[in-house]
Design an enzyme around this catalytic site. Sequence first.
Site, PDB file in Angstrom:
ATOM      1  N   GLY B 481       0.812  -1.216   0.000  1.00  0.00           N
ATOM      2  CA  GLY B 481       0.000   0.000   0.000  1.00  0.00           C
ATOM      3  C   GLY B 481       0.840   1.257   0.000  1.00  0.00           C
ATOM      4  O   GLY B 481       0.327   2.363   0.163  1.00  0.00           O
ATOM      5  N   SER B 520       9.999  -3.949   5.344  1.00  0.00           N
ATOM      6  CA  SER B 520      10.234  -3.459   6.694  1.00  0.00           C
ATOM      7  C   SER B 520      11.530  -2.676   6.651  1.00  0.00           C
ATOM      8  O   SER B 520      12.287  -2.767   5.683  1.00  0.00           O
ATOM      9  CB  SER B 520      10.340  -4.621   7.688  1.00  0.00           C
ATOM     10  N   LYS B 707      16.362   6.481  -0.711  1.00  0.00           N
ATOM     11  CA  LYS B 707      16.247   5.871   0.617  1.00  0.00           C
ATOM     12  C   LYS B 707      14.759   5.699   0.931  1.00  0.00           C
ATOM     13  O   LYS B 707      13.895   6.186   0.204  1.00  0.00           O
ATOM     14  CB  LYS B 707      16.913   6.762   1.668  1.00  0.00           C
ATOM     15  N   GLY B 710       8.933   5.083   4.535  1.00  0.00           N
ATOM     16  CA  GLY B 710       7.780   4.561   5.265  1.00  0.00           C
ATOM     17  C   GLY B 710       7.774   4.898   6.741  1.00  0.00           C
ATOM     18  O   GLY B 710       6.763   5.322   7.297  1.00  0.00           O
ATOM     19  N   GLU B 711       8.894   4.697   7.388  1.00  0.00           N
ATOM     20  CA  GLU B 711       8.905   4.839   8.840  1.00  0.00           C
ATOM     21  C   GLU B 711       9.296   6.221   9.358  1.00  0.00           C
ATOM     22  O   GLU B 711       8.701   6.716  10.316  1.00  0.00           O
ATOM     23  CB  GLU B 711       9.862   3.783   9.435  1.00  0.00           C
TER      24      GLU B 711
END
Lengths: 156, 759
Positions: B481, B520, B707, B710-711
Site C-alpha cells: 500500500g 520493513s 532511501k 515509510g517509517e
Amino acid sequence: MLTLTVNGQPHPVAVEPRRILLDVLRRDLGLTGTKEVCEMGNCGACTVLLDDEAVYSCLVLAVECEAQEIETVEGLARGQELTAVQEAFVACDALQCGFCTPGQILSMEGALRRRPDADEAALTEAVTGNLCRCGAYRNIVAAAGRVAATSSGGAG
Amino acid sequence: MDESDLPTWPPGTDLETVGTGVPRREAPAKVTGGAVYSSDLRLPGQLYAAIARSPHPHARVRSIDTERARRQPGVVSVIAGEEGGEGVTWYEESVPLFGPVARFAGDEVAAVAATSLEAARDAVRALNVDYEVLAHVVGIDEAQRPEAPSIHGTPGNRTTDPKVEERGDVAAALAAAPIRIEHTYRTPTAVHNALETHGAVAWWQPDRLTIWASTQGVTQVAQMTAEALGLDQSQVRVITEHVGGGFGAKQVPWKDVAIAALLSRRTGRPVQCAYDRHGENVAAGKRGATRQRVRIGADTDGRLLAIDAELVGDSGAYQTAGEAAALWGPYQGLYRCDNVRTSVTYVYTNTGPAVAFRAPGYVEAAFALESAMDELAHRLGVDPIELRRRNHTGVDQQQAKPWSSPDSLPLIYDRISALAGWDARPRNAPPAPGGDGGVRRGWGFAASDWLAGKANPPGYASVELRTDGSAEVVTTVQDIGTGTRTVLAQVAAEELQLPVEEVRVTLGDTAAGPPSPTSSGSATTPTMAPAVRAAAADARHQLVAAAARQLDCAPGDVTLDHGKLVAANSGSRTVAEVLEGLSPAAVHGWGELVAVDDSVSVRTFGAAVAEVSVDTGTGEVRVTRMVSVPDCGRVLNPTLVASQIIGGVTQGIGFALTESQLVDAELGLPVNDSLEEYLVPTVLDICPIEAVPLDRPDTGANQLGVKGIGEPPMIPVAPAIANAVFDAIGIRFHELPLTRRRVLDALAEAASPDESEPA
C-alpha cells in the site's frame, strides 16, 4: 429464501436470520469490495448504500433488506467511468492500503445523494465514521474538496 | 546486471518519469472494489477457521474436550492442544503452537475449520477447556519485581541480559557537567490495528502448500512457514496481491498461517484463517510500552557532554522475529556526544507479544530524548533548533564512519525553519499556573534519525520487453500500500524511455522469482528500485546489441531514443522491429542489488514542527498544524512520498494524544480491544500537514540515491507535539499519550503552590 437487490440486480439467497448484510454480500454474493474490519459498527469499512443512505452493513441483518436497493462499491462506476468521488480519490491519492476506501467512498456518495451540492465540510463530515489506519485523511479531505468543486461547478 | 555497475543518477539529472507524481497504479482497482486482498479469497470448497484463545492471562491447559465442538453442524476439523499443533513450534521461544501453558489472554489453544465462519465460531464456543489459572503479571515495572510470577523462568522476567553500549566515561562526564537533566519517560503500548486483520488462506495439495497471506513479506512467510511445518521452501508458495495495512505487524507470519495450513492438510480443502478484531488487538503484535530513565549532561552552551539511558521495553509474553525495537538508537546516534551509555532490557509480561511497529524503538526513544533536548534549550535560553545545530554530527559514532548524507540534518533544519516560519512564531507570555480555563497555543520542534531506510539486499528483478512496445517488470516483492508497483514502473520506464503506462509490474508471488526483502525497515524502495533499474538497463543493452546486429554496426553506435534504435550512419529501427527480428528469442533483462557500500553509514533523518492548542479548561490538546521534512534521498514520486509522510504524521498524532492499550492489572485483560475503545485518529483529529521531503539524492546509499520513507516521518511527531504543549502551558510531560485526564491532572498540580517546581 429472500431476494436482495444489489447494484440493480436481484439475488435470491437463503440466509439464516442472524446473518448480517456484510457477510451475505461478501460470502454469498462474492461482492468482496465491501470490507469486514470490526463487525461492530466502529470503523465504517463496510459502508454500503441502502436506498441511497450510507449504512454500516455489519449492523444490518440481511433479512431486513429485502425491499431495499442495496449499492456497493462494485456498482458505482459505469464501465471504466468512475464517479466523481472515485475519480477524486484516485486524483488526490486519498488511499494507501485501500482497505477503508470503499467505505469512505460510499459515505461520501451517500452525502451526495442527500445533497448533490454538498461542500467540502459536509463531505468530510460524512466520513467522520470511517477510520483510515494508513492516515490518508488529509488526502481524503482534499478529495472531498475536489468533489465539492466539481459538483458545485456542475450545479452553477 | 548488478546495480552498482551502472552510473549514478547524479543530483540534478534531468529525468522524465522519475520524480513525477505518477498516480498510484492500483488506485482504480481500490476505488471500485476490484482489488483482491487475502481476506477476499473464496476458493471452491473453502473452509473457514476460528481460533480458541485463552481467557486467562496465565494458565495451564489441563485438558480440552472437543467432543461437543466436533458434533456442531458444519464442523469439519478441530485441532487442539499439543497433539493438534503437530509439533509445530512458534515464537523465538519455540513454544508449541497450542501450548500447554497460555501466557497471555488471547494465547491460542485450539482451532476449528467449518463450512461457514459462524459454524466455526459456534464450535469454538462449544469447546470445553479446563484451565488451571496461574498467577500473572502485566506492566514492565511489576514484571521486574523479585516476587513477580516467572513467565519463562528467566531472571527478572528479562528476555535476555541487558544490551549495554558505552563509549567514553559517562559517569565522570555526567558528574562534571554544569547542566544536567534527568527524568524517567514512559511511552504506552500501541497497537498497529491494520484494518485488514492478520489472515491467510492455505491450500495444502500433495507436495505443495499455497498460501495467500496478508503479509509484508511473501518470502519471509514462505521461509518461516516451511521451517515451522518441516517442508522444503520450494514446496511453499506465498501470494500477496494487496495488503490491508501492516505497519510492521505483518513482517513475520503469525499463527493464522500455520493454523490454516494444518487445517488444510487435515481436511484436504483450502482453509481461510483470519483473526477477528479482538484477536488483532491482543495477539497480533504491538509496540511495547517503555520506561526510559534518561540523564543528560551539557555545557553552558548546550553542547552534550554525556547521555545515559536505562531503557526497558515490554516484550509481551513472547519474542517475535523481525526488526528489533532499537530503543538505544537516537541516544547513540542523533547528536554528537563523546560519552554515551545505553542499556536496553526487554521484559516478558502476560500480555500479547510485541513486534516491530513503524520505526520500532526510535519512535519511543525520540519522545524522551527530544523532550529532554527541548528542556535543555529552554533551560539555557537557546533556540531549540539552534541547540540541535550545535550538537550536529556528520559521523556515525557507533561505527566510526561518516553518514552517507552528513549534511542532511543541517539542511533539514534550514528548510523546516523557513517552511514553518519558526523564527517568526509567536512567543508566549508565561502561562498562569494551572491555566486560566482558556485555550493556549504553542509551537514545538523535534529532530529524528532512523537506522534504516537503506537497501536490504538481495533484491532481484527481471524486465521483459514485448513487441507491442510494452515492458513487464517481475519481482517477488510485495506492495503493502506504499506504492511499490508505481515507483518500480517509473524506474523501469525511465531506463527504457517508455511512457510509464507501458510498463506492467507483476509482484507479490514467491513463484515469480528469487527471494525478495520483507517490506520493513523502509527498505523496499532502496532495495528494489536499483534492482529494477539494473534489469531495465540490462534489457536496454540487449536491445541495443540486437539492433546493432540487425543494422550491421557496432553496439556503441546505436542509441535508444524513445522507442527507436538509431544507428549513427545505418538508419534506425523501432523497438518492435528489433524484437520481431529477434523472435523467438526475447529480451529479458536481469537486475540485482546484492551488496551495499559499507564505507558509509546510511541513515534517514528528519524533523517536525507542531502547532497545538491546549484547552486548559478541558485538558484537550489539538494539533492544529504539522510540518514534516524528512530525508529520503531522491524522491521517485512526490505524490506517494507525501502520502507516506502524512500517514506517518497521522499515526504519530495518534501515538502522542490518544493511543494506548490498557490492560487491567488485576485481571490481566486488555480493556480496549476494539476500534471503539482503542482510539486511532479520525478525519477530524488531523490538521493540515505540510509534507516536504528534502529531495536530495543520497548517492552513498545506491546508484539512484533513493532511501526509504515509510517509517521516518512518524519518529519526531510525538516529541514535537509534547514540546508544543510545553510551549503552550509551561508543563513538561514525561509520559504519553497526552490525554485530557493527564493534562488536567498536570494543570491541577501546577496550580498547587506546594507542588510547583523551582524555576
